[in-house]
Write a protein that holds these residues in place. Structure first.
Motif, PDB file in Angstrom:
ATOM      1  N   VAL A 187      -1.282   2.194   6.594  1.00  0.00           N
ATOM      2  CA  VAL A 187      -0.060   1.786   7.286  1.00  0.00           C
ATOM      3  C   VAL A 187      -0.225   1.980   8.787  1.00  0.00           C
ATOM      4  O   VAL A 187       0.091   1.103   9.599  1.00  0.00           O
ATOM      5  N   HIS A 229       9.798  -0.685   3.817  1.00  0.00           N
ATOM      6  CA  HIS A 229       9.926  -0.079   2.499  1.00  0.00           C
ATOM      7  C   HIS A 229      11.405   0.092   2.189  1.00  0.00           C
ATOM      8  O   HIS A 229      12.257   0.168   3.078  1.00  0.00           O
ATOM      9  N   TRP A 251      -0.806   6.039   3.758  1.00  0.00           N
ATOM     10  CA  TRP A 251      -0.220   6.109   5.090  1.00  0.00           C
ATOM     11  C   TRP A 251      -1.253   5.850   6.187  1.00  0.00           C
ATOM     12  O   TRP A 251      -0.915   5.378   7.269  1.00  0.00           O
ATOM     13  N   THR A 307       0.839  -1.196   0.000  1.00  0.00           N
ATOM     14  CA  THR A 307       0.000   0.000   0.000  1.00  0.00           C
ATOM     15  C   THR A 307       0.875   1.248   0.000  1.00  0.00           C
ATOM     16  O   THR A 307       2.019   1.229   0.453  1.00  0.00           O
ATOM     17  N   LEU A 344       3.374  -4.457   4.231  1.00  0.00           N
ATOM     18  CA  LEU A 344       2.920  -4.748   5.581  1.00  0.00           C
ATOM     19  C   LEU A 344       2.857  -6.258   5.766  1.00  0.00           C
ATOM     20  O   LEU A 344       2.103  -6.947   5.071  1.00  0.00           O
ATOM     21  N   GLY A 396       6.027  -2.947   9.125  1.00  0.00           N
ATOM     22  CA  GLY A 396       6.129  -2.137   7.917  1.00  0.00           C
ATOM     23  C   GLY A 396       7.535  -2.178   7.331  1.00  0.00           C
ATOM     24  O   GLY A 396       8.527  -2.071   8.062  1.00  0.00           O
ATOM     25  N   VAL A 444       4.648   0.788   0.781  1.00  0.00           N
ATOM     26  CA  VAL A 444       5.046   0.109   2.005  1.00  0.00           C
ATOM     27  C   VAL A 444       4.487  -1.307   1.979  1.00  0.00           C
ATOM     28  O   VAL A 444       3.335  -1.531   1.598  1.00  0.00           O
TER      29      VAL A 444
END
Length: 512
Positions: free
Chosen positions: A105, A117, A102, A99, A127, A115, A125
């Motif tokens: 997240v 990235h 934010w 996704t 998850l 998380g 990101v």
């Protein structure tokens, strides 16, 4: 909370859980980190010595660190990940979410996700689920303990509780509708029912009321009870609170609705009736004659617990002529030196019993048992010797308290404890007439009371003789081929009793 009227459910699909509201608007990665770093249990790390440098962040109080060390980090040391889309192919973990929102997240991190990235410039990101399943194991029932039958009880984990129910009803028609309730707590609430058995109106009513809940924190299933029950001003519970998964499976098969709440070791059963609160689930593991006898004893004990002390007060205050001649001398002797009127004498003893109950319940188990036994003996003996209460009333109050303990459902036991006091006060002012009037008001209240829109006094009102087979007494299973009328189930037949009898006779003939 205003409840919507009951409507018939036609092709109703409950909506998805409402999105979690964020604490504040976060648009960039840096702003998100600043928000989370305010908590000391938030962990943020940058692994630059791996084949692919990456950022890792999570809440240490919500994740299982063994999953991070064994299932995530080793793959970054072995393989190179060029772009985020290749991450699910590199790390063998199911349910990896990608996704660039934010808000999502933030939501998933608070549910125990990790998380990841790859670079500061990247907006995507990954998850990964690493939820720490901490909690107590399945144990013996404490409130609804039974000598015979299963010895499993619900725990605080919703997933474990669903497992306990599903393994007892391994059918695809058992549906679970999950909702997120509570502005702050974000509590998972599950509604369970058998699609081909449960009444659609009952399902729709429960779902509507749960969707209408507007409350910041849901800590237990008792919160749900108080928010969705038909009458919040009634002392009588309108849902059965149970910790037994076998009881939940049984009532689901009857066509009832069950509500399970994450964090609560109890389930809610509805619609229900008054007589079900005096039915212990152990009754179904015993012979029907013995089980029926125990039910009648419980009902008699409840009536005795409510009425015996008020009748004592009414008779000694207004109706001396009702006392048998052989008993007059005993009562006169017991009250000869008592300076208090019967009402004060009774209230003092009743309050003493309630104090002992509360003290025993709030203290540790061993200390609570000692307080209950020693306190009862000391206070009772001392009050009689001091001339504050009579020994006859002490025996009556003790028997009344003992009789109230026979109620299998704890919430109904609390109700019985409460309604004795209005009867006592009515008996003091109006004698037996006051007891009768108080009983009439209680009966009117019960006649008007409903559970999910269904009559609370069924099968007495409305009179349904078919449901009497499992109300005051419990007849054999062979005579309970149909489901209760009260739930208005879609499929009313449980089994073909005639077919079972023919098969049984055929097997006997073949044997001989």
């Amino acid at each position: 909370m205003k409840k919507r009227p009951i409507k018939k459910l036609i092709n109703h699909d409950p909506p998805e859980p409402k999105p979690i509201e964020t604490v504040e608007e976060t648009k960039t990665f840096d702003q998100l980190l600043e928000l989370f770093k305010k908590s000391d249990d938030f962990v943020y790390s940058f692994y630059e010595k791996c084949k692919t440098p990456f950022h890792l962040y999570y809440y240490s109080s919500l994740v299982d660190k063994d999953i991070i060390q064994k299932e995530i980090l080793p793959y970054f040391h072995k393989f190179e990940v060029e772009k985020m889309e290749d991450l699910p192919l590199t790390i063998p973990i199911d349910d990896i979410k990608m996704t660039d929102d934010w808000h999502e997240v933030q939501e998933m991190l608070l549910y125990g996700y990790v998380g990841i990235h790859l670079s500061q410039e990247s907006t995507t990101v990954a998850l990964l689920p690493a939820i720490a399943n901490k909690g107590r194991q399945v144990s013996l029932p404490e409130v609804e303990f039974s000598v015979v039958g299963p010895k499993e009880s619900f725990v605080e984990s919703l997933d474990v509780n669903l497992n306990l129910v599903r393994k007892r009803l391994p059918v695809p028609t058992l549906e679970v509708k999950e909702f997120t309730v509570g502005k702050l707590s974000k509590t998972r609430v599950a509604v369970l029912y058998l699609e081909d058995v449960a009444n659609s109106e009952n399902i729709h009513t429960v779902i509507q009321r749960i969707e209408d809940i507007s409350f910041d924190q849901i800590n237990d299933s008792s919160y749900i009870t108080q928010l969705i029950q038909d009458n919040n001003n009634s002392p009588f519970p309108q849902f059965i609170d149970t910790e037994r998964p076998d009881r939940v499976a049984s009532v689901l098969a009857e066509g009832k609705i069950v509500i399970l709440v994450d964090g609560a070791p109890h389930g809610l059963i509805g619609p229900t009736t008054l007589f079900e609160f005096f039915s212990a689930f152990e009754d179904y593991f015993l012979n029907w004659i013995i089980a029926s006898f125990f039910r009648v004893v419980r009902l008699f004990a409840v009536i005795f617990s409510i009425l015996v002390t008020p009748i004592y007060v009414a008779v000694l205050t207004y109706h001396y002529e009702l006392i048998p001649k052989d008993l007059v001398s005993t009562l006169v002797t017991s009250r000869n030196a008592i300076p208090l009127p019967p009402i004060l004498e009774a209230i003092i003893l009743e309050l003493a019993i309630e104090l002992l109950r509360e003290a025993g319940a709030r203290l540790p188990t061993k200390v609570g048992q000692t307080i209950g036994i020693v306190g009862g003996i000391v206070i009772g003996t001392a009050s009689v010797e001091a001339g504050l209460t009579s020994n006859v009333l002490l025996i009556i109050v003790a028997l009344s308290a003992l009789a109230s303990f026979t109620t299998p459902v704890y919430q109904m036991g609390n109700t019985i404890r409460l309604i004795r006091f209005p009867f006592l006060i009515s008996a003091h002012f109006l004698g037996l007439l006051g007891v009768t009037l108080c009983f009439c008001f209680l009966l009117i209240h019960l006649l008007r009371l409903t559970s999910l829109g269904r009559p609370f006094l069924e099968p007495i009102n409305p009179l349904r003789l078919a449901d009497m087979r499992d109300a005051i007494i419990r007849l054999p299973f062979s005579l309970q081929s149909k489901r209760p009328i009260e739930v208005q189930s879609e499929d009313t037949v449980r089994f073909d009793n005639k077919k079972n009898k023919k098969k049984k006779l055929k097997d006997i003939d073949e044997y001989y």
